[in-house]
Design a protein around this motif. Sequence first.
Motif, PDB file in Angstrom:
ATOM      1  N   ARG A   1       0.743  -1.043  -0.069  1.00 15.44           N
ATOM      2  CA  ARG A   1      -0.004   0.059   0.156  1.00 15.44           C
ATOM      3  C   ARG A   1       0.917   1.311   0.075  1.00 15.44           C
ATOM      4  O   ARG A   1       0.614   2.261  -0.741  1.00 15.44           O
ATOM      5  CB  ARG A   1      -0.860  -0.080   1.366  1.00 15.44           C
ATOM      6  N   GLU A   2       1.992   1.162   0.619  1.00 17.72           N
ATOM      7  CA  GLU A   2       3.019   2.356   0.645  1.00 17.72           C
ATOM      8  C   GLU A   2       3.541   2.452  -0.734  1.00 17.72           C
ATOM      9  O   GLU A   2       3.574   3.617  -0.980  1.00 17.72           O
ATOM     10  CB  GLU A   2       4.252   2.027   1.639  1.00 17.72           C
ATOM     11  N   LEU A   3       3.826   1.393  -1.412  1.00 20.54           N
ATOM     12  CA  LEU A   3       4.355   1.615  -2.682  1.00 20.54           C
ATOM     13  C   LEU A   3       3.508   1.885  -3.593  1.00 20.54           C
ATOM     14  O   LEU A   3       3.696   2.938  -4.548  1.00 20.54           O
ATOM     15  CB  LEU A   3       4.806   0.125  -3.065  1.00 20.54           C
ATOM     16  N   LEU A   4       2.141   1.530  -3.549  1.00 21.24           N
ATOM     17  CA  LEU A   4       1.104   2.232  -4.700  1.00 21.24           C
ATOM     18  C   LEU A   4       0.982   3.819  -4.191  1.00 21.24           C
ATOM     19  O   LEU A   4       0.921   4.409  -5.312  1.00 21.24           O
ATOM     20  CB  LEU A   4      -0.180   1.489  -4.127  1.00 21.24           C
ATOM     21  N   GLU A   5       1.119   4.014  -3.128  1.00 18.31           N
ATOM     22  CA  GLU A   5       0.910   5.658  -2.852  1.00 18.31           C
ATOM     23  C   GLU A   5       2.301   6.235  -3.341  1.00 18.31           C
ATOM     24  O   GLU A   5       1.972   7.465  -3.874  1.00 18.31           O
ATOM     25  CB  GLU A   5       1.056   5.594  -1.440  1.00 18.31           C
ATOM     26  N   ILE A   6       3.421   5.728  -3.460  1.00 24.29           N
ATOM     27  CA  ILE A   6       4.468   6.392  -3.774  1.00 24.29           C
ATOM     28  C   ILE A   6       4.222   6.630  -5.360  1.00 24.29           C
ATOM     29  O   ILE A   6       4.928   7.557  -5.937  1.00 24.29           O
ATOM     30  CB  ILE A   6       5.839   5.450  -3.471  1.00 24.29           C
ATOM     31  N   VAL A   7       3.926   5.652  -6.088  1.00 24.48           N
ATOM     32  CA  VAL A   7       3.668   5.516  -7.504  1.00 24.48           C
ATOM     33  C   VAL A   7       2.416   6.362  -8.072  1.00 24.48           C
ATOM     34  O   VAL A   7       2.051   6.274  -9.175  1.00 24.48           O
ATOM     35  CB  VAL A   7       3.996   4.508  -8.298  1.00 24.48           C
ATOM     36  N   GLY A   8       1.781   6.964  -7.094  1.00 27.34           N
ATOM     37  CA  GLY A   8       0.493   7.738  -7.558  1.00 27.34           C
ATOM     38  C   GLY A   8      -0.685   6.894  -7.553  1.00 27.34           C
ATOM     39  O   GLY A   8      -1.730   7.539  -8.126  1.00 27.34           O
ATOM     40  N   LEU A   9      -0.940   5.843  -7.115  1.00 29.77           N
ATOM     41  CA  LEU A   9      -1.993   4.822  -7.119  1.00 29.77           C
ATOM     42  C   LEU A   9      -2.755   4.820  -5.872  1.00 29.77           C
ATOM     43  O   LEU A   9      -2.172   5.278  -4.710  1.00 29.77           O
ATOM     44  CB  LEU A   9      -1.930   3.568  -7.831  1.00 29.77           C
ATOM     45  N   ASN A  10      -4.139   4.634  -5.782  1.00 23.86           N
ATOM     46  CA  ASN A  10      -4.892   4.787  -4.640  1.00 23.86           C
ATOM     47  C   ASN A  10      -4.270   3.265  -3.697  1.00 23.86           C
ATOM     48  O   ASN A  10      -4.584   2.317  -4.419  1.00 23.86           O
ATOM     49  CB  ASN A  10      -6.405   4.665  -4.891  1.00 23.86           C
ATOM     50  N   PRO A  11      -3.986   3.208  -2.558  1.00 25.32           N
ATOM     51  CA  PRO A  11      -3.803   2.104  -1.717  1.00 25.32           C
ATOM     52  C   PRO A  11      -4.905   1.191  -1.644  1.00 25.32           C
ATOM     53  O   PRO A  11      -4.702  -0.139  -1.488  1.00 25.32           O
ATOM     54  CB  PRO A  11      -3.326   2.505  -0.475  1.00 25.32           C
ATOM     55  N   GLU A  12      -6.148   1.801  -1.920  1.00 27.88           N
ATOM     56  CA  GLU A  12      -7.300   0.816  -1.981  1.00 27.88           C
ATOM     57  C   GLU A  12      -7.367   0.004  -2.967  1.00 27.88           C
ATOM     58  O   GLU A  12      -8.293  -1.088  -3.063  1.00 27.88           O
ATOM     59  CB  GLU A  12      -8.476   1.713  -1.839  1.00 27.88           C
ATOM     60  N   HIS A  13      -6.401   0.102  -4.116  1.00 28.40           N
ATOM     61  CA  HIS A  13      -6.394  -0.792  -5.108  1.00 28.40           C
ATOM     62  C   HIS A  13      -5.770  -2.048  -4.991  1.00 28.40           C
ATOM     63  O   HIS A  13      -5.586  -2.942  -6.018  1.00 28.40           O
ATOM     64  CB  HIS A  13      -5.717  -0.091  -6.505  1.00 28.40           C
ATOM     65  N   TYR A  14      -5.408  -2.267  -3.922  1.00 25.76           N
ATOM     66  CA  TYR A  14      -4.510  -3.373  -3.422  1.00 25.76           C
ATOM     67  C   TYR A  14      -5.295  -4.720  -4.039  1.00 25.76           C
ATOM     68  O   TYR A  14      -4.615  -5.597  -4.722  1.00 25.76           O
ATOM     69  CB  TYR A  14      -4.593  -3.567  -2.055  1.00 25.76           C
TER      70      TYR A  14
END
Length: 343
Positions: free
Chosen positions: A138-151
């Motif tokens: 989830r942290e990585l998704l946020e770093i690349v500009g995606l929503n952590p909820e897309h997990y």
Amino acid sequence: MSNAPLLSVSGLTKHFPIKSGFPIKRTTGAVQAVDGLEFQVAEGESLGLVGESGCGKSTTGRLITRLLEPTGGKISYRGRDITHASRKQMAPIRSEIQMIFQDPYASLNPRQTVGKIISGPMEINNIKTPGGHEKRVRELLEIVGLNPEHYNRFPHEFSGGQRQRIGVARALALEPKLIVADEPVSALDVSIQAQVVNLLQKVQKELGIAFVFIAHDLAVVRHFSQRVAVMYLGKIVEIADREDLYENPRHPYTRALLSAVPEVDVDDSASARSRIRLQGDVPSPINPPSGCRFRTRCWKATETCATKAPPLFQIEGNQPGHLTACHYPDPPSIDPIHGIDRK
């Protein structure tokens, strides 16, 4: 930044054998995809690889990451020879050398969720993270500009640009020291190419990751890379600092490439613009020309070019580190865009 290079490549060669005959297939030739490359990448540096399609850029990237076995030469990572390292020997290094693939649609497993795709490398390398793998993803998704909820979403639910961001997150999962980006934006719409390039640039600056950035778009390479190497038919013909290469190309092929870059001129200099149109097609890598491989399309070619391959060396008038492989390099004062003397 350490003086010792992070990655060092010497005489790197890759020939793909050609098999023919029935029922017994014999080796009747070889595709000389990469032939004697020499370059280095320092820690935190970005090196751009440019050239026409089929020049060996992507093969070079796969050799560096050891997805392909080299035919010859040497690859050193942090002073350690990994040219023919076994899978067991490569295991501790794999996490430090990652790759971003060209096609964001083919590089992600459609049967796995985003969480599984990004956490997979961590599980394979038995890497423990504070709070568990899900928190890290989830942290990585946020770093690349995606929503952590897309997990828990699947790749088909994302656009091409979003998929490439997932690929970037996967590459960052193991906190690598070197990332090979194989034309990471060529399959994307122009409107989102800049977003992905800016993301990679941000990641490089904040995390200090070295990049080998493979592309055919010279404008993108100039924006991203600190040094640029120009490839032609499996060989590097020129390598230099970004600004020095773009403002003072010495190899005829580099000059021809730069003359084809679209520009918007708002003054009278547009009338002076001179575009170099190369004659003929790129020769076959199965049977490349003798001597200089560019000679069949070069307007300066002589008998010397046909009999002697020019080495990649420092030419008088070049900045330190600006290496060119040409018997008759262009004068340092020629402007590649407008064909006029800058002095």
